[in-house]
Write a protein that holds these residues in place. Structure first.
Motif, short mmCIF file in Angstrom:
data_model
loop_
_atom_site.label_atom_id
_atom_site.label_comp_id
_atom_site.label_asym_id
_atom_site.label_seq_id
_atom_site.Cartn_x
_atom_site.Cartn_y
_atom_site.Cartn_z
N SER A 290 -4.32 3.05 3.55
CA SER A 290 -3.64 3.04 2.25
C SER A 290 -4.51 3.71 1.18
CB SER A 290 -3.34 1.60 1.82
OG SER A 290 -2.91 1.58 0.46
N VAL B 226 -8.80 -7.15 -1.24
CA VAL B 226 -8.63 -5.83 -1.86
C VAL B 226 -7.62 -5.97 -3.00
CG1 VAL B 226 -9.10 -4.52 0.26
CG2 VAL B 226 -6.74 -5.11 -0.32
N GLY C 236 0.77 -1.23 0.00
CA GLY C 236 0.00 0.00 0.00
C GLY C 236 0.81 1.29 0.00
N TYR D 129 -2.03 -5.33 8.66
CA TYR D 129 -2.26 -4.47 7.49
C TYR D 129 -3.57 -3.73 7.70
CZ TYR D 129 -3.91 -3.18 2.80
OH TYR D 129 -4.42 -2.50 1.73
N PRO E 99 -6.13 -1.57 5.58
CA PRO E 99 -6.49 -1.08 4.24
C PRO E 99 -6.95 0.39 4.25
CG PRO E 99 -8.11 -2.71 5.02
CD PRO E 99 -6.98 -2.69 6.01
N SER F 232 -4.86 -8.51 9.57
CA SER F 232 -5.37 -7.16 9.28
C SER F 232 -6.08 -6.59 10.49
CB SER F 232 -6.35 -7.22 8.11
OG SER F 232 -7.59 -7.70 8.60
N GLU G 243 -4.30 -4.08 -4.28
CA GLU G 243 -3.37 -3.20 -3.55
C GLU G 243 -2.01 -3.23 -4.23
OE1 GLU G 243 -3.25 -1.03 -0.03
OE2 GLU G 243 -2.41 -0.67 -2.05
N SER H 109 -5.54 1.10 -1.77
CA SER H 109 -6.31 -0.15 -1.61
C SER H 109 -7.71 0.06 -2.17
CB SER H 109 -6.38 -0.55 -0.14
OG SER H 109 -7.40 0.18 0.52
#
Ligand SMILES: Cc1nn(C)c(C)c1CC(=O)Nc1ccccn1
Length: 328
Positions: free
Chosen positions: A65, A91, A25, A60, A62, A46, A93, A68
């Motif tokens: 970012s 996603v 990302g 992570y 999303p 995540s 990415e 994403s």
């Protein structure tokens, strides 16, 4: 392009797994993932995970970012041979490894993982390097990062150079001629089931004579041990005084003081030698150690896992559907 990343073993002395850094990302979120030639999903821990399933892993996010994009209606769920599993959503990415980027990689976001993953703080997920037919995303299966970047690579290969209790490397798009001794011996692979599946030509225990026999195996960086047919495993531990098929572990153990014979595998006329010391996987009590060579049980193939890989340089050649081994 070519790219290279460090492959670091965890925990330091057992080499249970090897992780490598992957950048996700914008701005970059760098996570350490297990690169797994035995599967084809790229999934990460995540911020959608329950706190109870997280124990130190980097997550992570999303939402953090700008690149994403939700792949609407797509989900994934994977179960590995050891019973571990994970599942979630998807996603698209930006994913970069060793300076090689792919802008719209299918990145699978975990919203649930099994205990084996929750209890492993060293890995924030897996990056599959198997063939994309194995990918579990539905309703439309996705391509691996390697498949996506393949056309941009200087050569359609990646090279695995794992080491015992020391960082090794994953190299994409090149073979480092200084990393191995002698010649690389190649053999065809059958990728029809999504694995890097090969036929070895036989084996040898220590200095005993080589036994020509076809060993149908997958090359699997995501599996710790070397899993072989019962007869071969029995022949190996027959040369380890005090070893036993431990009733409670259902696995071979041996006295940590034992001097382990080497294990040699054949690729055509090439002989790959795993030093005896590499076959000691770890200590389970004051005097007992766990064998790095174990029975493949009712698996339809053997698994050439990290115990074997760390003694070799292995070239995964997608361009010519073959795999190469060299000593180092
Ligand atoms: C196929 C298989 N059967 N059995 C008993 C084992 C241990 C395997 C290999 C396996 O499970 N590998 C794996 C596990 C988690 C993540 C990636 N790879």
């Amino acid at each position: 392009s070519t790219g290279i990343v460090a492959a670091t073993p965890f925990p330091a002395e057992y080499d249970r797994e090897y992780v490598a850094p992957v950048s996700l990302g914008t701005p970059a979120q760098e996570l350490n993932l297990i690169f797994d030639t035995g599967s084809s999903d790229l999934w990460v821990f995540s911020t959608s995970m329950p706190a109870a399933q997280v124990a130190g892993q980097k997550l992570y996010n999303p939402s953090g970012s700008s690149t994403s994009a939700v792949l609407w209606g797509h989900t994934w769920s994977i179960q590995y041979g050891d019973g571990s599993r994970s599942s979630g959503t998807v996603v698209n990415e930006l994913v970069t490894i060793g300076g090689i980027s792919y802008a719209s990689q299918a990145l699978e976001i975990a919203n649930g993982v099994s205990a084996q993953f929750s209890q492993d703080p060293a890995s924030s997920g897996l990056l599959g390097l198997g063939f994309s037919i194995l990918n579990t995303v539905i309703p439309t299966s996705q391509k691996t990062w390697f498949d996506n970047v393949l056309p941009t690579l200087a050569a359609p290969v990646f090279t695995v150079d794992l080491k015992r209790a020391a960082p090794g490397t994953y190299t994409f798009g090149a073979i480092d001629a200084s990393s191995y001794a002698g010649k690389i011996e190649y053999t065809p692979i059958d990728n029809s089931n999504g694995f890097w599946r090969l036929q070895a030509s036989g084996y040898q225990v220590g200095t005993s004579p080589f036994q020509p026999t076809t060993i149908d195996a997958i090359a699997d960086t995501g599996t710790t041990l070397l899993m072989l047919p019962a007869a071969i495993v029995k022949a190996y531990y027959a040369q380890v005084p005090g070893s036993q098929l431990h009733a409670s572990y259902g696995a071979y153990t041996f006295p940590c003081s034992a001097k382990l014979p080497s294990f040699t595998f054949g690729i055509g006329r090439y002989r790959g030698v795993i030093p005896g010391a590499f076959v000691s996987y770890g200590r389970i009590d004051a005097t007992t150690c766990y064998g790095g060579i174990q029975d493949q049980g009712n698996l339809p193939f053997s698994i050439f896992g990290d115990i074997l890989m760390k003694a070799q340089v292995v070239v995964f050649d997608a361009g010519r559907t073959r795999i190469g081994f060299a000593a180092k």
